[in-house]
Design a protein around this motif. Structure first.
Motif: not given
Length: 80
Positions: A3-4, A38-55, A77-80
């Motif tokens: 999750k990122a 200042r406004q911005g936007k946030v995207f929460d993503l789930q990536i089907e991978s076990a390799d954090k570096a590749k993600a 980018i941050s990871f949960a």
């Protein structure tokens, strides 16, 4: 599964009319002492991978190609 969260914000020096509108609206609602909104936007993503570096590599590519306009926006980018 990884999750990122990608946070995209305007670079310093780029005009932010939406942030200014929010700042004005907060003042009109009685919230004093608010400045430099200042406004911005946030995207929460789930990536089907076990390799954090590749993600992370894939997420950077997503930001560069679609999620952020890197001419006027920064991203993090941050990871949960």
């Amino acid at each position: 599964m990884i999750k990122a969260r990608v946070t995209v914000t305007l670079k310093n020096g780029v005009l932010d009319p939406q942030g200014k509108a929010i700042e004005g609206a907060l003042g009109a609602l009685g919230f004093d002492g608010i400045g430099q909104v200042r406004q911005g936007k946030v995207f929460d993503l789930q990536i089907e991978s076990a390799d954090k570096a590749k993600a992370e590599e894939d997420l950077k590519a997503m930001c560069e190609k679609l999620l952020a306009n890197t001419v006027i926006e920064n991203y993090s980018i941050s990871f949960a």
